[in-house]
Design a protein around this motif. Sequence first.
Motif, PDB file in Angstrom:
ATOM      1  N   THR A 142       0.826  -1.209   0.000  1.00  0.00           N
ATOM      2  CA  THR A 142       0.000   0.000   0.000  1.00  0.00           C
ATOM      3  C   THR A 142       0.861   1.261   0.000  1.00  0.00           C
ATOM      4  O   THR A 142       0.671   2.163  -0.823  1.00  0.00           O
ATOM      5  CB  THR A 142      -0.932   0.010   1.218  1.00  0.00           C
ATOM      6  N   LEU A 143       1.817   1.334   0.940  1.00  0.00           N
ATOM      7  CA  LEU A 143       2.653   2.541   1.002  1.00  0.00           C
ATOM      8  C   LEU A 143       3.635   2.597  -0.159  1.00  0.00           C
ATOM      9  O   LEU A 143       4.048   3.690  -0.573  1.00  0.00           O
ATOM     10  CB  LEU A 143       3.386   2.612   2.336  1.00  0.00           C
ATOM     11  N   THR A 144       4.019   1.447  -0.697  1.00  0.00           N
ATOM     12  CA  THR A 144       4.857   1.463  -1.899  1.00  0.00           C
ATOM     13  C   THR A 144       4.071   2.066  -3.058  1.00  0.00           C
ATOM     14  O   THR A 144       4.606   2.873  -3.834  1.00  0.00           O
ATOM     15  CB  THR A 144       5.335   0.047  -2.254  1.00  0.00           C
ATOM     16  N   GLN A 145       2.794   1.708  -3.166  1.00  0.00           N
ATOM     17  CA  GLN A 145       1.935   2.308  -4.187  1.00  0.00           C
ATOM     18  C   GLN A 145       1.820   3.807  -3.972  1.00  0.00           C
ATOM     19  O   GLN A 145       1.906   4.599  -4.912  1.00  0.00           O
ATOM     20  CB  GLN A 145       0.547   1.670  -4.138  1.00  0.00           C
ATOM     21  N   PHE A 146       1.654   4.202  -2.710  1.00  0.00           N
ATOM     22  CA  PHE A 146       1.557   5.634  -2.418  1.00  0.00           C
ATOM     23  C   PHE A 146       2.841   6.357  -2.786  1.00  0.00           C
ATOM     24  O   PHE A 146       2.802   7.445  -3.371  1.00  0.00           O
ATOM     25  CB  PHE A 146       1.240   5.849  -0.936  1.00  0.00           C
ATOM     26  N   MET A 147       3.987   5.768  -2.458  1.00  0.00           N
ATOM     27  CA  MET A 147       5.255   6.404  -2.792  1.00  0.00           C
ATOM     28  C   MET A 147       5.427   6.540  -4.302  1.00  0.00           C
ATOM     29  O   MET A 147       5.993   7.527  -4.791  1.00  0.00           O
ATOM     30  CB  MET A 147       6.412   5.621  -2.184  1.00  0.00           C
ATOM     31  N   SER A 148       4.917   5.564  -5.045  1.00  0.00           N
ATOM     32  CA  SER A 148       4.944   5.661  -6.504  1.00  0.00           C
ATOM     33  C   SER A 148       4.070   6.812  -6.977  1.00  0.00           C
ATOM     34  O   SER A 148       4.443   7.569  -7.895  1.00  0.00           O
ATOM     35  CB  SER A 148       4.453   4.341  -7.116  1.00  0.00           C
ATOM     36  N   GLU A 149       2.925   6.983  -6.326  1.00  0.00           N
ATOM     37  CA  GLU A 149       2.033   8.092  -6.666  1.00  0.00           C
ATOM     38  C   GLU A 149       2.670   9.437  -6.310  1.00  0.00           C
ATOM     39  O   GLU A 149       2.510  10.423  -7.041  1.00  0.00           O
ATOM     40  CB  GLU A 149       0.704   7.906  -5.932  1.00  0.00           C
ATOM     41  N   VAL A 150       3.404   9.473  -5.200  1.00  0.00           N
ATOM     42  CA  VAL A 150       4.113  10.692  -4.812  1.00  0.00           C
ATOM     43  C   VAL A 150       5.164  11.055  -5.847  1.00  0.00           C
ATOM     44  O   VAL A 150       5.261  12.215  -6.286  1.00  0.00           O
ATOM     45  CB  VAL A 150       4.771  10.530  -3.426  1.00  0.00           C
ATOM     46  N   ARG A 151       5.960  10.059  -6.243  1.00  0.00           N
ATOM     47  CA  ARG A 151       7.012  10.326  -7.215  1.00  0.00           C
ATOM     48  C   ARG A 151       6.425  10.839  -8.527  1.00  0.00           C
ATOM     49  O   ARG A 151       6.936  11.798  -9.128  1.00  0.00           O
ATOM     50  CB  ARG A 151       7.811   9.037  -7.453  1.00  0.00           C
ATOM     51  N   GLU A 152       5.338  10.229  -8.960  1.00  0.00           N
ATOM     52  CA  GLU A 152       4.681  10.667 -10.191  1.00  0.00           C
ATOM     53  C   GLU A 152       4.149  12.091 -10.052  1.00  0.00           C
ATOM     54  O   GLU A 152       4.297  12.925 -10.956  1.00  0.00           O
ATOM     55  CB  GLU A 152       3.543   9.712 -10.549  1.00  0.00           C
ATOM     56  N   ALA A 153       3.533  12.381  -8.903  1.00  0.00           N
ATOM     57  CA  ALA A 153       2.987  13.718  -8.674  1.00  0.00           C
ATOM     58  C   ALA A 153       4.088  14.769  -8.664  1.00  0.00           C
ATOM     59  O   ALA A 153       3.924  15.869  -9.222  1.00  0.00           O
ATOM     60  CB  ALA A 153       2.215  13.744  -7.358  1.00  0.00           C
ATOM     61  N   MET A 154       5.215  14.463  -8.026  1.00  0.00           N
ATOM     62  CA  MET A 154       6.312  15.430  -7.965  1.00  0.00           C
ATOM     63  C   MET A 154       6.918  15.664  -9.341  1.00  0.00           C
ATOM     64  O   MET A 154       7.316  16.786  -9.685  1.00  0.00           O
ATOM     65  CB  MET A 154       7.376  14.966  -6.973  1.00  0.00           C
ATOM     66  N   ASP A 155       6.981  14.618 -10.144  1.00  0.00           N
ATOM     67  CA  ASP A 155       7.484  14.787 -11.512  1.00  0.00           C
ATOM     68  C   ASP A 155       6.542  15.676 -12.325  1.00  0.00           C
ATOM     69  O   ASP A 155       6.994  16.501 -13.127  1.00  0.00           O
ATOM     70  CB  ASP A 155       7.638  13.421 -12.191  1.00  0.00           C
ATOM     71  N   GLU A 156       5.241  15.525 -12.094  1.00  0.00           N
ATOM     72  CA  GLU A 156       4.270  16.355 -12.808  1.00  0.00           C
ATOM     73  C   GLU A 156       4.382  17.818 -12.383  1.00  0.00           C
ATOM     74  O   GLU A 156       4.357  18.719 -13.228  1.00  0.00           O
ATOM     75  CB  GLU A 156       2.861  15.834 -12.539  1.00  0.00           C
ATOM     76  N   VAL A 157       4.522  18.057 -11.080  1.00  0.00           N
ATOM     77  CA  VAL A 157       4.657  19.426 -10.590  1.00  0.00           C
ATOM     78  C   VAL A 157       5.948  20.049 -11.119  1.00  0.00           C
ATOM     79  O   VAL A 157       5.971  21.227 -11.501  1.00  0.00           O
ATOM     80  CB  VAL A 157       4.626  19.469  -9.052  1.00  0.00           C
ATOM     81  N   ALA A 158       7.020  19.263 -11.143  1.00  0.00           N
ATOM     82  CA  ALA A 158       8.295  19.776 -11.659  1.00  0.00           C
ATOM     83  C   ALA A 158       8.157  20.201 -13.116  1.00  0.00           C
ATOM     84  O   ALA A 158       8.652  21.271 -13.512  1.00  0.00           O
ATOM     85  CB  ALA A 158       9.378  18.708 -11.514  1.00  0.00           C
ATOM     86  N   GLN A 159       7.462  19.394 -13.901  1.00  0.00           N
ATOM     87  CA  GLN A 159       7.270  19.731 -15.312  1.00  0.00           C
ATOM     88  C   GLN A 159       6.417  20.982 -15.455  1.00  0.00           C
ATOM     89  O   GLN A 159       6.714  21.864 -16.281  1.00  0.00           O
ATOM     90  CB  GLN A 159       6.609  18.561 -16.041  1.00  0.00           C
ATOM     91  N   GLN A 160       5.374  21.087 -14.647  1.00  0.00           N
ATOM     92  CA  GLN A 160       4.473  22.237 -14.722  1.00  0.00           C
ATOM     93  C   GLN A 160       5.148  23.537 -14.302  1.00  0.00           C
ATOM     94  O   GLN A 160       4.784  24.613 -14.784  1.00  0.00           O
ATOM     95  CB  GLN A 160       3.246  21.980 -13.842  1.00  0.00           C
ATOM     96  N   THR A 161       6.125  23.440 -13.400  1.00  0.00           N
ATOM     97  CA  THR A 161       6.773  24.642 -12.859  1.00  0.00           C
ATOM     98  C   THR A 161       8.165  24.870 -13.435  1.00  0.00           C
ATOM     99  O   THR A 161       8.882  25.760 -12.977  1.00  0.00           O
ATOM    100  CB  THR A 161       6.857  24.556 -11.322  1.00  0.00           C
TER     101      THR A 161
END
Length: 209
Positions: A142-161
């Motif tokens: 479960t938390l591994t899935q969450f960490m994967s979602e975090v990494r994806e979200a941070m990559d998206e924010v980095a691209q947007q900014t």
Amino acid sequence: WGILREQGIDPFRVVVDHAHEVGLEVHAGLTMGGFNYNPPHDKIDCGRSFFRNHPELHGTARDGKTSSRLSYTYPAARRYVLSLLREIAAYPVEGIALLYNRKFPYVEYEPPLVEGFMAEFGDDPRQIDEKDERWLRYRSRTLTQFMSEVREAMDEVAQQTGRNRIGVSAVVANGPEENLYFGMDVETWVEEGLVDTLIPYTSHPRFSY
């Protein structure tokens, strides 16, 4: 904090800007279990809150009782936390720091986990040893899935900014055995590139439980 915001001052932005002015990086932290407090500290958790408004997302203890935690087992809970992390990362910070060292565990014996484990292994996790490695590793997904979602979200924010990368740090428990017991398979996080920095909080067992 409220007084400053009423005056048009964003305290977090002030901190970030000043840190950068003196040559420091900023890795903004979020307590991963800091959504409610038990009495007598519940006075901190005043007014409307996500935790109070969503009892269906609360954790479930081994004995079936509802726990005073928000469970990461539920996608809706994870999405809420991700929304907070996205908001934080939208500031010009170098990274985020996930503070897993308080109020764990973040996954317990919620029905979806119990049912999934029984379907895969045939045993009821509430009836076997709580340190059965099959259960601990299953629950840690479960938390591994969450960490994967975090990494994806941070990559998206980095691209947007327009940033190259937003680092992800995690403050965890005292070692592999304790981390896994509380649902954190940190070795897999490292192997899959989901975290940049791991910070063991203490060598004292269950210090922040």
